[in-house]
Design an enzyme around this catalytic site. Structure first.
Site, PDB file in Angstrom:
ATOM      1  N   HIS A 152       0.795  -1.063   0.057  1.00  0.00           N
ATOM      2  CA  HIS A 152      -0.116  -0.132   0.025  1.00  0.00           C
ATOM      3  C   HIS A 152       0.901   1.196  -0.053  1.00  0.00           C
ATOM      4  O   HIS A 152       0.803   2.162   0.807  1.00  0.00           O
ATOM      5  CB  HIS A 152      -0.977   0.063   1.112  1.00  0.00           C
ATOM      6  CG  HIS A 152      -1.850  -1.105   1.117  1.00  0.00           C
ATOM      7  ND1 HIS A 152      -2.565  -1.534   2.450  1.00  0.00           N
ATOM      8  CD2 HIS A 152      -2.157  -2.166   0.087  1.00  0.00           C
ATOM      9  CE1 HIS A 152      -3.325  -2.599   2.175  1.00  0.00           C
ATOM     10  NE2 HIS A 152      -3.126  -2.814   0.600  1.00  0.00           N
TER      11      HIS A 152
HETATM   12  C1  LIG Z   1      -0.435  -9.531  -2.159  1.00  0.00           C
HETATM   13  C2  LIG Z   1      -1.123  -8.082  -2.360  1.00  0.00           C
HETATM   14  C3  LIG Z   1      -2.396  -8.091  -1.730  1.00  0.00           C
HETATM   15  C4  LIG Z   1      -2.978  -6.752  -1.818  1.00  0.00           C
HETATM   16  N1  LIG Z   1      -4.447  -6.829  -1.335  1.00  0.00           N
HETATM   17  C5  LIG Z   1      -5.035  -5.749  -1.105  1.00  0.00           C
HETATM   18  C6  LIG Z   1      -6.321  -5.756  -0.627  1.00  0.00           C
HETATM   19  O1  LIG Z   1      -7.117  -6.405  -0.004  1.00  0.00           O
HETATM   20  N2  LIG Z   1      -6.886  -4.419  -0.882  1.00  0.00           N
HETATM   21  C7  LIG Z   1      -6.422  -3.265  -1.436  1.00  0.00           C
HETATM   22  O2  LIG Z   1      -7.326  -2.402  -1.604  1.00  0.00           O
HETATM   23  N3  LIG Z   1      -5.450  -3.491  -2.307  1.00  0.00           N
HETATM   24  C8  LIG Z   1      -4.754  -4.607  -2.328  1.00  0.00           C
HETATM   25  N4  LIG Z   1      -3.691  -4.514  -2.685  1.00  0.00           N
HETATM   26  C9  LIG Z   1      -3.177  -3.655  -3.650  1.00  0.00           C
HETATM   27  C10 LIG Z   1      -3.700  -3.521  -4.956  1.00  0.00           C
HETATM   28  O3  LIG Z   1      -3.258  -4.742  -5.637  1.00  0.00           O
HETATM   29  C11 LIG Z   1      -3.266  -2.218  -5.602  1.00  0.00           C
HETATM   30  O4  LIG Z   1      -3.703  -1.314  -4.920  1.00  0.00           O
HETATM   31  C12 LIG Z   1      -3.760  -2.363  -7.246  1.00  0.00           C
HETATM   32  O5  LIG Z   1      -3.578  -3.405  -7.863  1.00  0.00           O
HETATM   33  C13 LIG Z   1      -3.312  -0.973  -7.949  1.00  0.00           C
HETATM   34  O6  LIG Z   1      -3.793  -1.001  -9.188  1.00  0.00           O
HETATM   35  P1  LIG Z   1      -2.850  -0.253 -10.470  1.00  0.00           P
HETATM   36  O7  LIG Z   1      -3.595  -0.543 -11.570  1.00  0.00           O
HETATM   37  O8  LIG Z   1      -2.523   1.129  -9.880  1.00  0.00           O
HETATM   38  O9  LIG Z   1      -1.533  -0.980 -10.285  1.00  0.00           O
HETATM   39  P2  LIG Z   1      -1.167  -2.483 -10.726  1.00  0.00           P
HETATM   40  O10 LIG Z   1      -2.253  -3.490 -10.468  1.00  0.00           O
HETATM   41  O11 LIG Z   1       0.329  -2.862 -10.116  1.00  0.00           O
HETATM   42  O12 LIG Z   1      -1.024  -2.597 -12.244  1.00  0.00           O
HETATM   43  C14 LIG Z   1       0.070  -1.699 -12.875  1.00  0.00           C
HETATM   44  C15 LIG Z   1       0.311  -2.661 -14.242  1.00  0.00           C
HETATM   45  O13 LIG Z   1       1.165  -1.762 -15.115  1.00  0.00           O
HETATM   46  C16 LIG Z   1       2.251  -2.425 -15.488  1.00  0.00           C
HETATM   47  N5  LIG Z   1       3.619  -1.714 -15.773  1.00  0.00           N
HETATM   48  C17 LIG Z   1       4.254  -1.202 -14.614  1.00  0.00           C
HETATM   49  N6  LIG Z   1       5.238  -0.698 -15.371  1.00  0.00           N
HETATM   50  C18 LIG Z   1       5.031  -0.791 -16.697  1.00  0.00           C
HETATM   51  C19 LIG Z   1       5.967  -0.254 -17.864  1.00  0.00           C
HETATM   52  N7  LIG Z   1       6.990   0.436 -17.608  1.00  0.00           N
HETATM   53  N8  LIG Z   1       5.626  -0.509 -18.957  1.00  0.00           N
HETATM   54  C20 LIG Z   1       4.289  -1.241 -19.011  1.00  0.00           C
HETATM   55  N9  LIG Z   1       3.607  -1.633 -18.150  1.00  0.00           N
HETATM   56  C21 LIG Z   1       4.171  -1.456 -16.992  1.00  0.00           C
HETATM   57  C22 LIG Z   1       2.503  -3.650 -14.503  1.00  0.00           C
HETATM   58  O14 LIG Z   1       2.995  -4.782 -15.134  1.00  0.00           O
HETATM   59  C23 LIG Z   1       1.257  -3.938 -14.025  1.00  0.00           C
HETATM   60  O15 LIG Z   1       0.330  -4.941 -14.970  1.00  0.00           O
HETATM   61  C24 LIG Z   1      -2.775  -5.609  -2.657  1.00  0.00           C
HETATM   62  C25 LIG Z   1      -1.490  -5.951  -3.334  1.00  0.00           C
HETATM   63  C26 LIG Z   1      -0.598  -7.128  -3.247  1.00  0.00           C
HETATM   64  C27 LIG Z   1       0.425  -7.039  -3.941  1.00  0.00           C
END
Ligand SMILES: Cc1cc2nc3c(=O)[nH]c(=O)nc-3n(C[C@H](O)[C@H](O)[C@H](O)COP(=O)(O)OP(=O)(O)OC[C@H]3O[C@@H](n4cnc5c(N)ncnc54)[C@H](O)[C@@H]3O)c2cc1C
Ligand code: SF4
Length: 571
Positions: free
Chosen positions: A501
């Site tokens: 987080h």
């Molecule tokens: C084990 C675990 C448990 C969690 N449990 C919870 C929970 O219970 N509740 C909660 O609210 N949140 C939880 N989270 C957090 C939650 O997963 C994130 O808040 C959420 O996934 C964020 O979404 P996002 O789209 O911002 O980023 P991400 O899900 O990280 O997606 C970003 C994407 O961008 C891609 N990317 C990154 N850099 C590049 C680049 N340079 N070029 C191309 N692609 C790229 C990555 O490969 C990824 O697929 C948890 C996280 C983990 C790891």
């Protein structure tokens, strides 16, 4: 020499929850969208037989490959930052769905207080409540303004819950699906917290209590309580994630495509606009330019900040002068709690679901009086039943040796006789905690690594102590024979897992002097660049982030659609 591809209306960097939501909304509105995702395609069919703790939870099958790109870390500016060579304190996602594929699914809306934390704290407790070195700021938007976007995200994800918590913001609609099942473990927590005068309620969950069809026509199955949520994909299609909801919605329009194995290394800028992104095919090593009318950074907190820094967009935060906004307000989370050991009772701790839990908010936000306390905010305190895995979960009472025969005997005995109350504790922005570019280390593409400078503060330590004491009192009321409150906070350590987080670095606001993007998540310095994720948070709250991230992604998508018609600044 880079190959230039055909121009698209919108390009997203990454296809997790934020990339998926932006893609679905923009594609539905008729815009041509391309998602560039550095990882692989994957979906429910790839998660069958994933109940392999070693492969997925210990060896991190679904996570970012740190040999190509990582971060460097130091506790303070006097230290040399070193690369994180193995996943530890937080686990970074990679591949379709991002970290939303292997999340727990605990799904929250931040409190009304969170969005106006500075003004409310000053009004109630005075200007000096936590000191001038804390960079507290309002978010430029209120809970009420964000409420329709929270609702939209929850109805897309099918969140299961009950609206009985007296402390959270007003909801315009009930949860789309009822709460999960209340197990004997949760009933024990409910009884104890009720006896103590608190207000327990079922945790809002993206592990669905019943089958659900969302407004876009995507279906999510009912949770089987298999206990393999966190760090695993869901083989039943019962844990809401981008690849079973918003990504299919976007693809069905015919206006969206995804290019996998595409690692973006730079946002290209000309004047006050961006023109597209530069990326490498991670399989062939070929270099490409993807021109676009709108670029959206949806690549998680750390990558979003890094891409802006290496592309020289915005002014880097300087802790000496306080100038600059990019990298400012990096916050993590504080995890108070207590474990109880029950000699005469056994529980089914091996089964459950990532967001199967009960919570109290009596010590979260400003729902309790802080005038005599040396901290602000607090934590949600929950007892969850996530399905405890045998390699990682070895609970032993405090006086047990850490290895050998006695340890093994106690850990087998207490596997079904230990319960924990865990707090998601708020983290306040501090002037010495920030992100910048590392001056020594580079990634596989020759781009500088992102450097984190971070340590816990006295505010964190006071919050942690107070909330761990409250957790121990609840454990006592639950009847535990031995109670172990969480160890006092010392320095932040990047090695043991804590929570994924991370927040801040690309903060939102209505004052460009202290924010990177405006309240539509549009960059102040480039009107066709949008940045969305928990990096937009001005501080971190007493909950998990994704519910609020989802709401911001819906608001961002609305902003992009508006921008594509009108151009110019949206504020
Ligand atoms: C084990 C675990 C448990 C969690 N449990 C919870 C929970 O219970 N509740 C909660 O609210 N949140 C939880 N989270 C957090 C939650 O997963 C994130 O808040 C959420 O996934 C964020 O979404 P996002 O789209 O911002 O980023 P991400 O899900 O990280 O997606 C970003 C994407 O961008 C891609 N990317 C990154 N850099 C590049 C680049 N340079 N070029 C191309 N692609 C790229 C990555 O490969 C990824 O697929 C948890 C996280 C983990 C790891
Ligand atoms: S506990 Fe439920 S949501 Fe989690 S992986 Fe198992 S079936 Fe899916």
């Amino acid at each position: 020499m880079a190959t230039t591809l055909d121009k698209v209306d919108v390009v997203t960097v990454g296809v997790g929850w934020t990339g998926g939501i932006v893609a679905a909304e923009c594609a539905k509105s008729g815009l041509k969208v391309r998602g560039l995702e550095r990882g692989e395609a994957r979906g429910t069919e790839d998660y069958s037989m994933v109940h392999d703790e070693f492969r997925y939870a210990i060896r991190y099958e679904l996570f970012q490959n740190l040999s190509r790109e990582t971060i460097t870390f130091r506790n303070n500016r006097q230290m040399n930052a070193l690369p994180m060579r193995m996943m530890g304190s937080f686990l970074l996602g990679e591949g379709l769905g991002g970290a939303g594929t292997h999340w727990n699914g605990q799904n929250w809306r931040f409190l009304p207080y969170d969005f106006e934390i500075k003004s409310q704290t000053e009004k109630k407790y005075g200007k000096d409540k936590i000191g001038k070195d804390f960079l507290l700021q309002d978010w430029g938007i209120t809970y009420d303004e964000l409420e329709p976007y929270f609702t939209k995200y929850e109805y897309t994800a099918g969140i299961s819950g009950e609206d009985t918590n007296p402390f959270w913001g007003k909801r315009s609609k009930p949860f789309p699906t009822p709460p999960m099942k209340k197990t004997p473990i949760l009933e024990k927590f409910e009884k104890a917290t009720t006896n103590l005068g608190y207000h327990p309620f079922m945790m809002p969950s993206a592990n669905l209590s019943e089958p659900y069809e969302n407004p876009d026509g995507s279906t999510i199955a009912a949770c089987q309580y298999c206990g393999f949520c966190e760090r695993f994909g869901c083989e039943y299609g019962a844990k809401s994630s981008a690849e079973i909801t918003v990504v299919p919605t976007a693809l069905e329009t015919g206006n969206f495509d995804i290019r996998y194995h595409s690692n973006v290394v730079e946002v290209l800028k000309k004047g006050n606009k961006v023109t597209g992104v530069r990326f490498y095919d991670t399989v062939t090593g070929e270099e490409f330019i993807q021109p676009a009318d709108v670029v959206v950074l949806t690549s998680y907190v750390l990558n979003n900040a890094k891409l802006l820094m290496v592309s020289n967009i915005g002014e880097q935060y300087d802790p000496d002068t306080g100038r600059g906004t990019l990298g400012r307000n990096y916050c993590y989370q504080i995890l108070p709690g207590a474990t109880g050991f029950f000699d005469d009772e056994q529980f089914n701790t091996y089964m459950g679901a990532g967001a199967l839990g009960m919570t109290i908010d009596d010590f979260n936000g400003d729902s309790f009086d802080h005038s005599k306390l040396d901290f602000i905010h607090g934590a949600s305190l929950s007892l969850t039943q996530p399905g405890l895995r045998p390699i990682a979960f070895n609970p032993v009472p405090p006086d047990t040796p850490a290895w050998g025969e006695e340890f093994k005997k106690a850990s087998v005995h207490y596997y079904t006789r230990a319960l924990s109350i865990g707090g998601q504790g708020a983290s306040m922005p501090y002037k010495e905690n920030y992100m910048s570019l590392d001056s020594t280390y580079k990634d596989a593409y020759g781009v500088p690594l992102l450097r984190l400078t971070y340590n816990f503060t006295d505010q964190d330590r006071a919050l942690h102590k107070y909330l761990s004491e409250r957790s121990a009192e609840i454990m006592k009321e639950m009847g535990a024979n031995t109670i172990a409150p969480a160890n006092p906070l010392t320095d932040y350590d990047i090695v043991p897992y804590q929570t994924t987080h991370n927040t801040g670095g690309t903060v939102m606001g209505n004052d460009p002097g202290i924010s990177v993007v405006n309240t539509w998540l549009q960059h102040w310095d480039a009107e066709n660049l949008f940045v969305v994720g928990a990096g937009n948070f001005a501080h971190n709250s007493g909950y998990n982030p994704t519910g609020t991230v989802g709401a911001l992604a819906y608001r961002c998508a609305e902003g992009i659609i508006k921008y594509s018609k009108t151009g110019g600044s949206l504020v």
